[in-house]
Scaffold this active site. Structure first.
Site, PDB file in Angstrom:
ATOM      1  N   SER A  57      69.158  79.405  78.092  1.00 43.97           N
ATOM      2  CA  SER A  57      68.525  79.104  79.536  1.00 43.97           C
ATOM      3  C   SER A  57      69.473  79.436  80.817  1.00 43.97           C
ATOM      4  O   SER A  57      69.840  80.715  80.692  1.00 43.97           O
ATOM      5  CB  SER A  57      67.864  77.550  79.599  1.00 43.97           C
ATOM      6  OG  SER A  57      67.240  77.719  80.764  1.00 43.97           O
TER       7      SER A  57
ATOM      8  N   ASP B  94      66.297  82.439  80.475  1.00 44.49           N
ATOM      9  CA  ASP B  94      65.193  82.611  79.566  1.00 44.49           C
ATOM     10  C   ASP B  94      63.643  82.792  80.368  1.00 44.49           C
ATOM     11  O   ASP B  94      62.803  82.830  79.509  1.00 44.49           O
ATOM     12  CB  ASP B  94      65.187  81.607  78.713  1.00 44.49           C
ATOM     13  CG  ASP B  94      64.460  80.145  78.959  1.00 44.49           C
ATOM     14  OD1 ASP B  94      64.535  80.032  80.211  1.00 44.49           O
ATOM     15  OD2 ASP B  94      64.010  79.480  78.376  1.00 44.49           O
TER      16      ASP B  94
ATOM     17  N   ASP C 188      61.806  80.735  81.997  1.00 42.75           N
ATOM     18  CA  ASP C 188      60.698  79.731  82.200  1.00 42.75           C
ATOM     19  C   ASP C 188      60.844  78.863  83.542  1.00 42.75           C
ATOM     20  O   ASP C 188      59.857  78.176  84.039  1.00 42.75           O
ATOM     21  CB  ASP C 188      60.746  78.622  81.083  1.00 42.75           C
ATOM     22  CG  ASP C 188      61.931  77.973  81.059  1.00 42.75           C
ATOM     23  OD1 ASP C 188      63.244  78.189  81.776  1.00 42.75           O
ATOM     24  OD2 ASP C 188      62.134  77.026  80.070  1.00 42.75           O
TER      25      ASP C 188
END
Length: 476
Positions: free
Chosen positions: A123, A270, A272
Protein backbone atom coordinates in the site's frame (compact mmCIF):
# COMPACT_ATOMS: atom_id res chain seq x y z
CA UNK A 1 -14.36 -38.88 -10.10
CA UNK A 2 -13.03 -40.04 -13.45
CA UNK A 3 -11.89 -37.22 -15.69
CA UNK A 4 -12.53 -34.47 -13.12
CA UNK A 5 -9.67 -32.37 -11.76
CA UNK A 6 -10.31 -32.39 -8.02
CA UNK A 7 -8.45 -30.48 -5.35
CA UNK A 8 -6.38 -32.32 -2.71
CA UNK A 9 -8.33 -33.38 0.36
CA UNK A 10 -7.72 -31.72 3.71
CA UNK A 11 -5.91 -33.83 6.32
CA UNK A 12 -8.20 -35.19 9.02
CA UNK A 13 -6.12 -33.62 11.82
CA UNK A 14 -7.64 -30.20 11.10
CA UNK A 15 -11.06 -29.44 12.49
CA UNK A 16 -11.63 -25.69 12.00
CA UNK A 17 -15.03 -25.82 13.65
CA UNK A 18 -13.51 -26.80 16.98
CA UNK A 19 -10.24 -24.92 16.88
CA UNK A 20 -9.34 -22.26 19.41
CA UNK A 21 -8.57 -18.83 17.95
CA UNK A 22 -5.17 -17.44 18.94
CA UNK A 23 -3.40 -14.12 18.50
CA UNK A 24 -2.45 -13.89 14.84
CA UNK A 25 1.19 -14.64 14.08
CA UNK A 26 1.49 -13.51 10.46
CA UNK A 27 -1.53 -11.38 9.53
CA UNK A 28 -1.86 -7.82 10.77
CA UNK A 29 -4.61 -5.26 10.35
CA UNK A 30 -4.31 -5.35 6.55
CA UNK A 31 -2.95 -8.72 5.50
CA UNK A 32 0.71 -9.67 5.90
CA UNK A 33 3.15 -6.77 5.49
CA UNK A 34 6.92 -7.12 5.99
CA UNK A 35 10.28 -6.32 4.43
CA UNK A 36 10.43 -8.32 1.22
CA UNK A 37 12.77 -11.31 0.84
CA UNK A 38 14.14 -11.12 4.40
CA UNK A 39 10.95 -11.11 6.49
CA UNK A 40 8.40 -11.75 3.78
CA UNK A 41 10.44 -14.60 2.29
CA UNK A 42 9.51 -16.72 -0.74
CA UNK A 43 9.27 -19.70 1.62
CA UNK A 44 6.75 -17.93 3.84
CA UNK A 45 4.75 -16.72 0.83
CA UNK A 46 4.64 -20.27 -0.58
CA UNK A 47 3.15 -21.52 2.70
CA UNK A 48 0.67 -18.64 2.85
CA UNK A 49 -0.47 -19.48 -0.69
CA UNK A 50 -0.85 -23.20 -0.14
CA UNK A 51 -2.73 -22.80 3.15
CA UNK A 52 -4.83 -19.95 1.79
CA UNK A 53 -5.87 -21.88 -1.30
CA UNK A 54 -7.17 -24.68 0.90
CA UNK A 55 -9.03 -22.49 3.39
CA UNK A 56 -10.63 -20.24 0.78
CA UNK A 57 -11.77 -23.10 -1.45
CA UNK A 58 -12.42 -25.94 1.01
CA UNK A 59 -16.19 -25.89 0.44
CA UNK A 60 -15.74 -26.14 -3.32
CA UNK A 61 -15.92 -29.38 -5.29
CA UNK A 62 -13.72 -28.13 -8.11
CA UNK A 63 -10.15 -27.01 -8.62
CA UNK A 64 -10.15 -23.33 -7.51
CA UNK A 65 -9.20 -20.38 -9.69
CA UNK A 66 -7.28 -17.60 -7.94
CA UNK A 67 -6.37 -14.16 -9.33
CA UNK A 68 -3.10 -12.40 -8.46
CA UNK A 69 -2.47 -8.68 -8.87
CA UNK A 70 0.51 -6.62 -7.69
CA UNK A 71 1.85 -3.09 -7.47
CA UNK A 72 5.12 -1.76 -8.91
CA UNK A 73 7.61 -2.74 -6.17
CA UNK A 74 10.85 -4.38 -7.24
CA UNK A 75 9.95 -7.43 -5.12
CA UNK A 76 6.53 -7.85 -6.76
CA UNK A 77 7.48 -10.52 -9.28
CA UNK A 78 9.47 -12.44 -6.66
CA UNK A 79 6.48 -12.61 -4.31
CA UNK A 80 4.14 -13.34 -7.24
CA UNK A 81 6.31 -16.29 -8.32
CA UNK A 82 6.33 -17.81 -4.83
CA UNK A 83 2.59 -17.23 -4.46
CA UNK A 84 1.89 -18.82 -7.82
CA UNK A 85 4.02 -21.85 -6.94
CA UNK A 86 2.10 -22.37 -3.71
CA UNK A 87 -1.27 -22.19 -5.44
CA UNK A 88 -0.25 -24.50 -8.30
CA UNK A 89 1.22 -27.02 -5.86
CA UNK A 90 -2.13 -27.19 -4.08
CA UNK A 91 -3.91 -27.75 -7.40
CA UNK A 92 -5.36 -24.29 -7.85
CA UNK A 93 -5.30 -22.49 -11.19
CA UNK A 94 -3.90 -18.96 -11.30
CA UNK A 95 -4.64 -15.93 -13.46
CA UNK A 96 -1.78 -13.41 -13.21
CA UNK A 97 -3.21 -9.92 -13.66
CA UNK A 98 0.14 -8.11 -13.52
CA UNK A 99 0.33 -4.55 -12.14
CA UNK A 100 -3.21 -3.61 -11.16
CA UNK A 101 -4.82 -1.60 -8.32
CA UNK A 102 -6.27 -3.47 -5.35
CA UNK A 103 -9.87 -2.45 -6.21
CA UNK A 104 -9.43 -3.74 -9.77
CA UNK A 105 -8.47 -7.17 -8.42
CA UNK A 106 -11.46 -7.11 -6.04
CA UNK A 107 -13.81 -6.12 -8.87
CA UNK A 108 -12.51 -8.79 -11.25
CA UNK A 109 -12.68 -11.50 -8.58
CA UNK A 110 -16.42 -11.02 -8.23
CA UNK A 111 -17.10 -10.39 -11.91
CA UNK A 112 -15.22 -13.48 -13.09
CA UNK A 113 -16.60 -15.64 -10.25
CA UNK A 114 -13.09 -16.61 -9.18
CA UNK A 115 -12.74 -18.58 -5.95
CA UNK A 116 -10.40 -16.01 -4.37
CA UNK A 117 -7.71 -13.46 -5.17
CA UNK A 118 -4.51 -12.01 -3.77
CA UNK A 119 -3.04 -8.52 -4.00
CA UNK A 120 0.72 -8.27 -3.54
CA UNK A 121 1.30 -4.79 -2.18
CA UNK A 122 2.38 -2.83 0.88
CA UNK A 123 0.00 0.00 0.00
CA UNK A 124 1.44 3.37 1.15
CA UNK A 125 4.67 1.90 2.62
CA UNK A 126 8.11 2.45 1.09
CA UNK A 127 9.43 0.11 -1.60
CA UNK A 128 11.41 -2.31 0.62
CA UNK A 129 8.16 -3.55 2.16
CA UNK A 130 5.69 -5.81 0.45
CA UNK A 131 2.55 -7.57 1.51
CA UNK A 132 -0.11 -10.16 0.81
CA UNK A 133 -3.84 -9.40 1.03
CA UNK A 134 -6.44 -12.09 0.40
CA UNK A 135 -9.87 -11.41 -1.05
CA UNK A 136 -12.87 -13.72 -0.97
CA UNK A 137 -14.96 -14.73 -3.98
CA UNK A 138 -17.15 -11.70 -3.20
CA UNK A 139 -14.22 -9.33 -3.74
CA UNK A 140 -14.01 -8.42 -0.04
CA UNK A 141 -11.06 -8.66 2.33
CA UNK A 142 -11.27 -11.90 4.26
CA UNK A 143 -12.28 -11.61 7.93
CA UNK A 144 -9.95 -12.07 10.89
CA UNK A 145 -11.15 -15.61 11.64
CA UNK A 146 -10.31 -16.81 8.11
CA UNK A 147 -6.80 -15.34 8.45
CA UNK A 148 -6.45 -17.21 11.74
CA UNK A 149 -7.54 -20.43 10.05
CA UNK A 150 -4.93 -19.93 7.32
CA UNK A 151 -2.27 -19.45 10.00
CA UNK A 152 -3.30 -22.69 11.70
CA UNK A 153 -2.96 -24.62 8.46
CA UNK A 154 0.42 -22.94 7.77
CA UNK A 155 1.84 -24.03 11.13
CA UNK A 156 0.25 -27.48 11.21
CA UNK A 157 3.35 -29.22 9.84
CA UNK A 158 1.13 -31.02 7.36
CA UNK A 159 1.23 -28.71 4.35
CA UNK A 160 2.75 -31.48 2.23
CA UNK A 161 -0.57 -33.31 2.51
CA UNK A 162 -2.12 -30.49 0.49
CA UNK A 163 -0.04 -31.38 -2.56
CA UNK A 164 -1.55 -32.04 -5.98
CA UNK A 165 -0.03 -34.86 -8.03
CA UNK A 166 0.29 -35.67 -11.71
CA UNK A 167 -2.50 -34.09 -13.77
CA UNK A 168 -4.00 -32.39 -10.70
CA UNK A 169 -1.22 -29.75 -10.57
CA UNK A 170 -2.57 -26.26 -11.24
CA UNK A 171 -1.99 -24.12 -14.32
CA UNK A 172 -1.00 -20.43 -14.42
CA UNK A 173 -1.86 -18.05 -17.24
CA UNK A 174 -1.13 -14.43 -18.06
CA UNK A 175 -4.37 -12.44 -17.79
CA UNK A 176 -3.10 -8.86 -17.99
CA UNK A 177 -5.65 -8.08 -20.71
CA UNK A 178 -8.40 -8.27 -18.07
CA UNK A 179 -7.53 -4.65 -17.22
CA UNK A 180 -9.89 -3.75 -20.07
CA UNK A 181 -12.81 -5.13 -18.02
CA UNK A 182 -11.93 -2.70 -15.23
CA UNK A 183 -11.64 0.23 -17.65
CA UNK A 184 -15.04 -0.64 -19.11
CA UNK A 185 -16.52 -0.61 -15.59
CA UNK A 186 -15.70 3.11 -15.37
CA UNK A 187 -16.91 3.86 -18.89
CA UNK A 188 -20.23 2.14 -18.17
CA UNK A 189 -20.80 4.13 -14.97
CA UNK A 190 -19.39 7.58 -15.81
CA UNK A 191 -19.25 8.09 -19.57
CA UNK A 192 -22.79 9.49 -19.85
CA UNK A 193 -22.65 12.01 -17.00
CA UNK A 194 -19.14 13.23 -17.83
CA UNK A 195 -19.97 13.62 -21.52
CA UNK A 196 -23.08 15.62 -20.58
CA UNK A 197 -21.38 18.10 -18.24
CA UNK A 198 -17.71 18.12 -19.31
CA UNK A 199 -16.05 21.41 -20.26
CA UNK A 200 -12.95 22.15 -22.33
CA UNK A 201 -11.56 24.42 -19.63
CA UNK A 202 -11.94 21.83 -16.86
CA UNK A 203 -8.62 20.11 -16.16
CA UNK A 204 -7.20 17.80 -13.49
CA UNK A 205 -3.76 16.53 -12.56
CA UNK A 206 -3.33 12.96 -11.31
CA UNK A 207 -0.52 11.69 -9.05
CA UNK A 208 -0.32 7.89 -9.29
CA UNK A 209 2.48 7.60 -6.68
CA UNK A 210 4.52 5.55 -9.16
CA UNK A 211 2.22 2.76 -8.08
CA UNK A 212 -0.45 0.35 -9.24
CA UNK A 213 -2.64 2.97 -10.98
CA UNK A 214 0.13 4.31 -13.20
CA UNK A 215 -1.20 2.69 -16.39
CA UNK A 216 -4.89 2.11 -15.77
CA UNK A 217 -5.62 5.69 -14.60
CA UNK A 218 -4.37 7.03 -17.91
CA UNK A 219 -6.55 4.55 -19.82
CA UNK A 220 -9.65 5.48 -17.81
CA UNK A 221 -9.27 9.28 -18.01
CA UNK A 222 -8.40 9.08 -21.69
CA UNK A 223 -11.50 6.98 -22.50
CA UNK A 224 -13.72 9.40 -20.57
CA UNK A 225 -12.19 12.36 -22.46
CA UNK A 226 -11.36 14.28 -19.29
CA UNK A 227 -8.64 16.90 -19.75
CA UNK A 228 -5.89 15.47 -17.55
CA UNK A 229 -2.18 15.34 -16.86
CA UNK A 230 -0.53 12.46 -15.03
CA UNK A 231 2.55 12.89 -12.84
CA UNK A 232 4.64 10.39 -10.87
CA UNK A 233 3.77 7.59 -13.27
CA UNK A 234 7.25 6.29 -14.11
CA UNK A 235 7.79 3.45 -11.62
CA UNK A 236 11.26 1.92 -11.42
CA UNK A 237 10.62 -0.57 -8.61
CA UNK A 238 11.94 1.62 -5.81
CA UNK A 239 10.18 5.00 -6.22
CA UNK A 240 6.64 3.92 -5.25
CA UNK A 241 5.18 6.45 -2.75
CA UNK A 242 8.52 8.32 -2.64
CA UNK A 243 7.64 11.98 -1.96
CA UNK A 244 4.43 11.56 -3.95
CA UNK A 245 0.93 10.12 -3.86
CA UNK A 246 -1.68 10.42 -1.14
CA UNK A 247 0.89 10.29 1.69
CA UNK A 248 3.00 13.17 0.31
CA UNK A 249 0.72 15.84 -1.13
CA UNK A 250 3.10 18.83 -1.08
CA UNK A 251 4.27 18.44 -4.67
CA UNK A 252 0.71 18.04 -5.97
CA UNK A 253 -0.53 21.07 -4.00
CA UNK A 254 2.16 23.24 -5.53
CA UNK A 255 1.60 21.84 -9.03
CA UNK A 256 -2.16 22.50 -8.95
CA UNK A 257 -1.76 26.15 -7.94
CA UNK A 258 1.18 26.98 -10.20
CA UNK A 259 -0.43 25.43 -13.29
CA UNK A 260 -4.05 26.47 -12.72
CA UNK A 261 -5.69 23.06 -12.39
CA UNK A 262 -9.27 22.67 -11.14
CA UNK A 263 -8.43 19.58 -9.10
CA UNK A 264 -5.46 17.54 -7.99
CA UNK A 265 -5.95 13.78 -7.50
CA UNK A 266 -3.58 11.61 -5.46
CA UNK A 267 -3.71 7.82 -5.21
CA UNK A 268 -1.63 5.61 -2.94
CA UNK A 269 0.67 2.77 -3.97
CA UNK A 270 -2.04 0.14 -4.45
CA UNK A 271 -4.78 2.49 -5.63
CA UNK A 272 -7.45 1.97 -2.99
CA UNK A 273 -7.09 5.45 -1.48
CA UNK A 274 -7.73 8.87 -2.95
CA UNK A 275 -7.08 12.32 -1.52
CA UNK A 276 -7.78 15.50 -3.44
CA UNK A 277 -6.42 19.05 -3.70
CA UNK A 278 -8.67 21.99 -4.56
CA UNK A 279 -7.77 24.81 -6.96
CA UNK A 280 -6.23 26.79 -4.08
CA UNK A 281 -3.93 23.93 -3.04
CA UNK A 282 -6.02 22.97 0.02
CA UNK A 283 -6.29 19.28 0.87
CA UNK A 284 -9.66 17.53 0.59
CA UNK A 285 -9.35 14.51 2.90
CA UNK A 286 -11.61 11.48 3.26
CA UNK A 287 -13.94 13.20 5.71
CA UNK A 288 -14.55 16.11 3.33
CA UNK A 289 -15.06 13.71 0.43
CA UNK A 290 -17.62 11.73 2.45
CA UNK A 291 -19.54 14.90 3.32
CA UNK A 292 -19.59 16.22 -0.26
CA UNK A 293 -20.56 12.87 -1.80
CA UNK A 294 -23.19 12.00 0.84
CA UNK A 295 -24.82 15.40 0.35
CA UNK A 296 -24.98 14.81 -3.40
CA UNK A 297 -26.29 11.25 -3.03
CA UNK A 298 -28.95 12.29 -0.51
CA UNK A 299 -30.23 14.96 -2.89
CA UNK A 300 -30.38 12.32 -5.66
CA UNK A 301 -32.16 9.85 -3.39
CA UNK A 302 -29.36 7.28 -3.75
CA UNK A 303 -27.93 7.37 -0.21
CA UNK A 304 -29.39 4.26 1.39
CA UNK A 305 -31.17 4.89 4.70
CA UNK A 306 -29.64 8.40 4.66
CA UNK A 307 -26.68 6.90 6.52
CA UNK A 308 -22.95 7.53 6.46
CA UNK A 309 -20.36 5.12 7.93
CA UNK A 310 -16.86 6.15 9.08
CA UNK A 311 -14.36 5.24 11.80
CA UNK A 312 -13.76 6.65 15.27
CA UNK A 313 -10.88 8.68 13.81
CA UNK A 314 -13.08 10.72 11.50
CA UNK A 315 -13.23 14.39 12.39
CA UNK A 316 -15.89 15.78 14.71
CA UNK A 317 -16.88 18.02 11.82
CA UNK A 318 -18.30 14.98 10.03
CA UNK A 319 -20.57 14.28 13.03
CA UNK A 320 -21.81 17.87 13.06
CA UNK A 321 -22.28 17.92 9.27
CA UNK A 322 -24.38 14.72 9.50
CA UNK A 323 -26.61 16.16 12.25
CA UNK A 324 -27.13 19.43 10.40
CA UNK A 325 -28.13 17.54 7.24
CA UNK A 326 -30.38 14.95 8.92
CA UNK A 327 -28.08 12.03 8.23
CA UNK A 328 -27.45 9.05 10.49
CA UNK A 329 -23.74 8.72 11.27
CA UNK A 330 -22.27 5.34 12.26
CA UNK A 331 -18.74 4.99 13.64
CA UNK A 332 -16.63 1.81 13.56
CA UNK A 333 -13.20 0.63 14.67
CA UNK A 334 -10.26 1.91 12.62
CA UNK A 335 -9.87 -0.02 9.36
CA UNK A 336 -11.80 -0.07 6.10
CA UNK A 337 -12.74 -3.72 6.65
CA UNK A 338 -14.75 -2.69 9.73
CA UNK A 339 -16.41 0.11 7.76
CA UNK A 340 -17.44 -2.45 5.14
CA UNK A 341 -18.75 -4.87 7.79
CA UNK A 342 -20.99 -2.15 9.24
CA UNK A 343 -22.19 -1.14 5.77
CA UNK A 344 -23.13 -4.69 4.84
CA UNK A 345 -24.74 -5.36 8.21
CA UNK A 346 -26.92 -2.22 8.06
CA UNK A 347 -27.61 -2.11 4.34
CA UNK A 348 -25.72 1.16 3.77
CA UNK A 349 -23.89 2.11 0.58
CA UNK A 350 -21.41 4.87 1.53
CA UNK A 351 -18.57 4.75 4.05
CA UNK A 352 -14.90 5.41 4.44
CA UNK A 353 -11.90 6.73 6.32
CA UNK A 354 -10.20 10.07 6.77
CA UNK A 355 -7.16 8.60 4.97
CA UNK A 356 -9.06 8.38 1.70
CA UNK A 357 -10.44 4.83 1.67
CA UNK A 358 -13.96 5.53 0.38
CA UNK A 359 -16.32 2.60 -0.22
CA UNK A 360 -19.17 2.95 -2.71
CA UNK A 361 -20.83 -0.40 -2.10
CA UNK A 362 -23.16 -0.10 -5.09
CA UNK A 363 -20.06 -0.25 -7.30
CA UNK A 364 -17.22 -2.11 -5.55
CA UNK A 365 -16.82 -3.71 -2.11
CA UNK A 366 -13.49 -2.04 -1.38
CA UNK A 367 -11.96 1.43 -1.40
CA UNK A 368 -11.25 2.51 -4.98
CA UNK A 369 -9.16 5.60 -5.67
CA UNK A 370 -10.13 6.02 -9.32
CA UNK A 371 -13.82 5.51 -8.51
CA UNK A 372 -13.64 8.12 -5.74
CA UNK A 373 -11.99 10.70 -7.99
CA UNK A 374 -14.53 10.16 -10.78
CA UNK A 375 -17.42 10.51 -8.33
CA UNK A 376 -15.98 13.83 -7.17
CA UNK A 377 -15.34 15.05 -10.72
CA UNK A 378 -18.92 14.16 -11.70
CA UNK A 379 -20.25 16.26 -8.80
CA UNK A 380 -18.00 19.22 -9.70
CA UNK A 381 -19.08 19.12 -13.35
CA UNK A 382 -22.79 18.62 -12.73
CA UNK A 383 -22.96 21.37 -10.12
CA UNK A 384 -20.55 23.55 -12.09
CA UNK A 385 -18.83 24.50 -8.85
CA UNK A 386 -15.22 24.77 -7.77
CA UNK A 387 -13.89 22.21 -5.31
CA UNK A 388 -13.28 24.95 -2.72
CA UNK A 389 -16.96 25.85 -2.75
CA UNK A 390 -18.10 22.24 -2.35
CA UNK A 391 -15.86 21.95 0.73
CA UNK A 392 -17.79 24.64 2.57
CA UNK A 393 -20.47 22.10 3.47
CA UNK A 394 -18.27 20.78 6.29
CA UNK A 395 -16.16 22.50 8.96
CA UNK A 396 -13.11 20.47 9.96
CA UNK A 397 -12.18 20.88 13.63
CA UNK A 398 -8.57 21.11 14.88
CA UNK A 399 -7.28 17.71 15.97
CA UNK A 400 -4.38 16.79 18.28
CA UNK A 401 -2.88 13.33 18.80
CA UNK A 402 -0.50 12.62 21.71
CA UNK A 403 1.01 9.27 22.71
CA UNK A 404 1.26 8.19 26.36
CA UNK A 405 4.00 5.63 27.09
CA UNK A 406 2.66 2.94 29.43
CA UNK A 407 3.33 -0.64 30.49
CA UNK A 408 2.31 -3.00 27.72
CA UNK A 409 0.22 -5.12 30.08
CA UNK A 410 -1.69 -2.05 31.32
CA UNK A 411 -2.39 -0.22 28.05
CA UNK A 412 -5.99 -1.48 27.86
CA UNK A 413 -6.78 -0.43 31.44
CA UNK A 414 -7.28 3.29 30.83
CA UNK A 415 -11.07 2.97 30.90
CA UNK A 416 -10.97 1.01 34.19
CA UNK A 417 -9.09 3.73 36.06
CA UNK A 418 -11.60 6.06 37.78
CA UNK A 419 -9.20 9.03 37.91
CA UNK A 420 -8.48 8.85 34.16
CA UNK A 421 -12.12 8.29 33.33
CA UNK A 422 -13.32 11.22 35.45
CA UNK A 423 -10.71 13.55 33.95
CA UNK A 424 -11.79 12.65 30.40
CA UNK A 425 -15.46 13.14 31.27
CA UNK A 426 -14.69 16.57 32.76
CA UNK A 427 -12.89 17.68 29.57
CA UNK A 428 -15.73 16.42 27.37
CA UNK A 429 -18.26 18.28 29.53
CA UNK A 430 -16.33 21.52 28.99
CA UNK A 431 -16.71 21.15 25.23
CA UNK A 432 -20.52 21.18 25.41
CA UNK A 433 -20.80 19.23 22.15
CA UNK A 434 -18.11 21.23 20.32
CA UNK A 435 -15.25 18.88 21.07
CA UNK A 436 -14.38 15.21 21.44
CA UNK A 437 -11.90 13.04 23.34
CA UNK A 438 -10.88 9.65 21.95
CA UNK A 439 -8.52 7.31 23.82
CA UNK A 440 -7.12 4.23 22.05
CA UNK A 441 -4.53 1.63 22.97
CA UNK A 442 -1.93 0.98 20.27
CA UNK A 443 -2.16 -2.50 18.81
CA UNK A 444 1.60 -2.77 18.28
CA UNK A 445 3.35 -0.53 20.85
CA UNK A 446 3.21 0.11 24.63
CA UNK A 447 1.27 3.30 23.97
CA UNK A 448 -2.12 4.82 24.67
CA UNK A 449 -3.06 7.42 22.07
CA UNK A 450 -4.96 10.51 23.18
CA UNK A 451 -6.85 12.31 20.43
CA UNK A 452 -8.78 15.53 21.13
CA UNK A 453 -10.79 17.70 18.75
CA UNK A 454 -12.18 21.13 19.46
CA UNK A 455 -12.40 24.70 18.26
CA UNK A 456 -9.25 26.04 19.99
CA UNK A 457 -5.96 24.45 18.86
CA UNK A 458 -3.95 25.72 21.84
CA UNK A 459 -6.56 24.56 24.36
CA UNK A 460 -6.95 21.03 22.96
CA UNK A 461 -3.16 20.62 22.71
CA UNK A 462 -2.81 21.52 26.38
CA UNK A 463 -5.62 19.12 27.39
CA UNK A 464 -4.26 16.25 25.27
CA UNK A 465 -0.82 16.59 26.84
CA UNK A 466 -2.24 16.72 30.38
CA UNK A 467 -4.40 13.60 29.84
CA UNK A 468 -1.43 11.77 28.28
CA UNK A 469 0.74 12.67 31.30
CA UNK A 470 -1.97 11.43 33.67
CA UNK A 471 -2.25 8.14 31.79
CA UNK A 472 1.55 7.69 31.93
CA UNK A 473 1.51 8.30 35.70
CA UNK A 474 -1.36 5.90 36.36
CA UNK A 475 -0.45 3.06 33.95
CA UNK A 476 3.36 2.94 33.89
Amino acid sequence: KEGKKERPQIPTFLNPGKRKMNMRKYFGTDGIRRIANTELTPELVYRVAKAGAYVLAKHSDHSPTILIGRDTRISGTLIESAMTAGFLSYGANVKQLGVLPTPAVAYLTKKLKADASVVISASHNTFEFNGVKYFSNEGTKIPDEIEEEIEEVMDSGKLEELTACNDKIGIAENAEDLVDEYVYFFRKNFEEIIEKYNRDDFKVVIDTANGATYQVAEKVFSKLKINYKIVNNTPNGININKDCGSTHLEMLQKYVVENGYDLGIAYDGDGDRCLLVDENGEVIDGDKILAIVSNYMKAKGTLKKDTLVATVMSNLGLDIYAKENNLTFKRTKVGDRYVLEEMKKGGYNLGGEQSGHIIFLDYNPTGDGILTSLMFISIMLEKAEKASKLEKIIKIYPQVLVGAKVSNDKKYDFDKDAVIRNTIEAVEKEFEGNGRVLIRASGTEPLVRVMIEGTDQEYITEKAKSIAELIEQRLS
